[in-house]
Enzyme design. Structure first.
Site, PDB file in Angstrom:
ATOM      1  N   CYS A   1     -22.603  -7.915 -19.982  1.00  5.33           N
ATOM      2  CA  CYS A   1     -21.457  -7.589 -18.560  1.00  5.33           C
ATOM      3  C   CYS A   1     -19.965  -6.752 -19.151  1.00  5.33           C
ATOM      4  O   CYS A   1     -19.867  -6.945 -20.480  1.00  5.33           O
ATOM      5  CB  CYS A   1     -20.658  -9.605 -19.182  1.00  5.33           C
ATOM      6  SG  CYS A   1     -21.515 -10.654 -17.770  1.00  5.33           S
TER       7      CYS A   1
ATOM      8  N   CYS B   1     -18.037 -13.158 -20.310  1.00  3.91           N
ATOM      9  CA  CYS B   1     -19.666 -12.990 -20.934  1.00  3.91           C
ATOM     10  C   CYS B   1     -19.300 -13.862 -21.967  1.00  3.91           C
ATOM     11  O   CYS B   1     -20.567 -15.582 -22.250  1.00  3.91           O
ATOM     12  CB  CYS B   1     -20.096 -11.952 -21.492  1.00  3.91           C
ATOM     13  SG  CYS B   1     -21.743 -11.405 -21.800  1.00  3.91           S
TER      14      CYS B   1
ATOM     15  N   CYS C   1     -27.244  -9.549 -17.408  1.00  2.23           N
ATOM     16  CA  CYS C   1     -26.419  -9.421 -18.548  1.00  2.23           C
ATOM     17  C   CYS C   1     -27.764 -10.129 -19.149  1.00  2.23           C
ATOM     18  O   CYS C   1     -27.833 -10.848 -19.736  1.00  2.23           O
ATOM     19  CB  CYS C   1     -25.154 -10.145 -18.595  1.00  2.23           C
ATOM     20  SG  CYS C   1     -24.786 -10.344 -20.176  1.00  2.23           S
TER      21      CYS C   1
ATOM     22  N   GLY D   1       0.761  -1.459   0.117  1.00  2.00           N
ATOM     23  CA  GLY D   1       0.229  -0.186   0.015  1.00  2.00           C
ATOM     24  C   GLY D   1       0.912   1.343   0.204  1.00  2.00           C
ATOM     25  O   GLY D   1       0.264   2.452  -0.447  1.00  2.00           O
TER      26      GLY D   1
ATOM     27  N   CYS E   1     -25.594 -13.070 -21.350  1.00  2.00           N
ATOM     28  CA  CYS E   1     -25.458 -14.469 -21.037  1.00  2.00           C
ATOM     29  C   CYS E   1     -26.241 -14.106 -19.947  1.00  2.00           C
ATOM     30  O   CYS E   1     -26.093 -15.688 -18.879  1.00  2.00           O
ATOM     31  CB  CYS E   1     -23.828 -14.590 -20.337  1.00  2.00           C
ATOM     32  SG  CYS E   1     -23.306 -13.501 -18.998  1.00  2.00           S
TER      33      CYS E   1
END
Lengths: 260, 283
Positions: free
Chosen positions: B263, B269, B238, B29, B241
């Site tokens: 997606c 997808c 979606c 970080g 899909c």
């Protein structure tokens, strides 16, 4: 003879110079809990330099500033590590700037400004923070419905009061004020002084107030220190100094106040 | 191919970047400064990510690039062909098959595995930037862990919108120490940052910073006790899909304002469609 309490802040021979120029020289005093100390003097007399040295914004060249911390008793704030000092300045200390813009975040709402110190010391409950913000806005006479407004939509007096609320929300024990009424018109000044006096008395705060306005110290300060060219020329109880000035400069200062 | 050193950058530069990456991995970080180079692409197009990718690629790697989850958008296509030309590495669109994935603003839906490296393109690495403009001050705030200001931003969100409205680049705390900007990924992806088996590297070219998350790092999204973090996405499935668990893009399909949700992760997808799943807009 009663035993003397420990001073909250004990200043020993603090000096600060800018090259050959003297900022302040050999200033010593003790501030006891609940006491308000006024520092007066003309522009350039070193009062702001002294205040910044005491509040840890400027490193003084010599001297010691002892603060009576809650956990460890008197500690030299100049010898503290930076995290300790910054922690102190977020919790036990408060600093009210002359210009509210220096002490506020202008892009953040009034509530956020008041809540910042709470969040900085770990408050993580939104409603709790908000309740405290509403409470403090009320105490400094700002309408609760302005809590989500930005400070830039506030008047000068309101900004100054918001700055005070933001500083006092964590319950500090020592407040540094640098010309808290500078740049405000007289009626607003009067209200602000009234408010400050009430808060200082109610919360039992100790305060160091730097100003060039003798009316301010007359109202707020218990004790007074007069500075000229970096030196303390006179100190004593406020009424005593103002009513019976001994030093030539203090006499000049007192007689310069316009009477209406 | 022989016109360039492997992966475009010279060996000394790659060494310098690898040192920054190692330091970043050692201090999760923490933003490590590095001497970012001019790349043959404009700032803001992923110069940081490209340099990090160049430093970690080996000739045996299989490389995948996604831009907002898609393999076939301009940014993804050009960076992929850049490394095809300069490093001659194998490329793929399949998340599972890739060893190094460079990404702009998404984490793939398919869970990452050990041995994979995810490289993020980062526009602004400093999470405190818009709250505190001074770099000297933000560094001090990181040093002393003074992160109260970050919560002021979330407070402002709630007071203005009634909920935490920050929906991308949602600030996180890494291993209870550094507050980090996860790059502009949607906050839907934030939970995937934590405890991820893959190495995650973040490169900011213009800002000259690299930071990193080693595998299985604890990453917590900041929030309030009474307004907890929520990984949000459109409440739809979606159109192609039918997936209801992936992050969706809203696409306007004609001049009459008809729209569909698909997606954003094209690989995910396609995999689902070839497995026989169909959404309601699928032809």
């Amino acid at each position: 003879m009663t035993e003397q309490p420990t001073p909250l802040l004990s200043v020993e021979a603090v000096s600060k110079s800018y090259g050959a120029q003297i900022g302040c020289k050999d200033v010593s005093f003790d501030l006891y809990p609940g006491e308000v100390m006024g520092i007066v003097g003309e522009s350039g007399s070193g009062k702001s330099t002294l205040l910044n040295c005491l509040a840890g914004h400027l490193p003084p060249d010599t001297g010691r500033v002892m603060f009576d911390t809650r956990t460890d008793g008197p500690c030299d704030t100049l010898a503290m590590s930076e995290p300790e000092r910054r922690m102190l300045s977020r919790t036990d200390w408060a600093f009210v700037h002359q210009n509210a813009r220096d002490g506020l975040r202008m892009g953040v709402s009034a509530g956020g400004n008041v809540g910042e110190r709470l969040m900085a010391v770990g408050a993580r409950h939104y409603r709790g923070i908000r309740e405290q913000a509403v409470d403090w806005l009320g105490r400094v006479e700002i309408d609760a419905h302005r809590i989500d407004d930005r400070p830039r939509t506030f008047s000068g007096g309101m900004q100054q009061r918001l700055q005070i609320a933001r500083n006092l929300v964590t319950g500090p024990r020592l407040v540094f004020m640098d010309e808290p009424t500078g740049g405000l018109d007289v009626s607003v000044q009067a209200r602000l002084l009234d408010l400050l006096r009430g808060l200082v008395r109610d919360l039992g705060l100790s305060a160091i107030i730097v100003t060039h306005d003798l009316a301010v110290v007359r109202l707020l300060a218990d004790r007074l220190m007069v500075m000229k060219s970096g030196h303390v020329v006179e100190e004593g109880l406020t009424d005593q100094v103002l009513d019976d000035p001994q030093h030539a400069y203090t006499q000049l200062l007192v007689s310069s106040v316009l009477q209406v | 191919m022989s016109d360039y050193n492997f992966a475009y950058l010279d060996e000394q530069t790659k060494r310098m970047i690898r040192r920054a990456i190692l330091k970043g991995l050692a201090i999760p970080g923490y933003q490590v400064p590095f001497a970012s180079r001019e790349m043959p692409m404009p700032y803001g197009w992923g110069t940081g990510g490209v340099q990090v990718s160049a430093a970690v690629l080996t000739p045996d790697d299989r490389f995948k690039v996604i831009d907002q989850g898609a393999d076939d958008t301009t940014n993804a296509v050009s960076i992929r062909s850049f490394f095809e030309r300069t490093a001659d590495v194998e490329t793929t669109t399949e998340t599972k098959a890739a060893t190094v994935i460079q990404t702009r603003h998404r984490i793939p839906e398919t869970p990452l595995t050990e041995g994979q490296i995810l490289v993020y393109q980062v526009p602004i690495p400093e999470p405190l930037r818009f709250l505190e403009p001074r770099e000297t001050e933000t560094r001090k705030m990181h040093e002393l862990q003074e992160y109260g200001l970050m919560h002021v931003k979330l407070y402002e969100d709630i007071s203005k919108h009634g909920h935490i409205a920050t929906s991308y680049a949602y600030p996180v705390k890494v291993e209870d120490r550094y507050v980090m900007d996860p790059s502009p990924i949607p906050k839907f992806d934030n939970p995937k940052l934590s405890d991820c088996p893959a190495i995650q590297l973040f490169g900011a070219g213009r800002e000259q910073r690299i930071y990193a998350l080693p595998p299985y790092t604890k990453v917590v999204s900041l929030d309030f006790d009474d307004y907890p973090f929520e990984a949000s996405k459109p409440n739809q499935t979606c159109g192609l899909c039918g997936a209801d668990d992936s992050y969706l893009d809203e696409v306007i399909v004609d001049d009459a304002g008809r729209r569909m949700f698909v997606c954003s992760d094209t690989d995910y997808c396609e995999k689902r469609r070839s497995a026989g799943h169909r959404g309601r807009d699928a032809a």
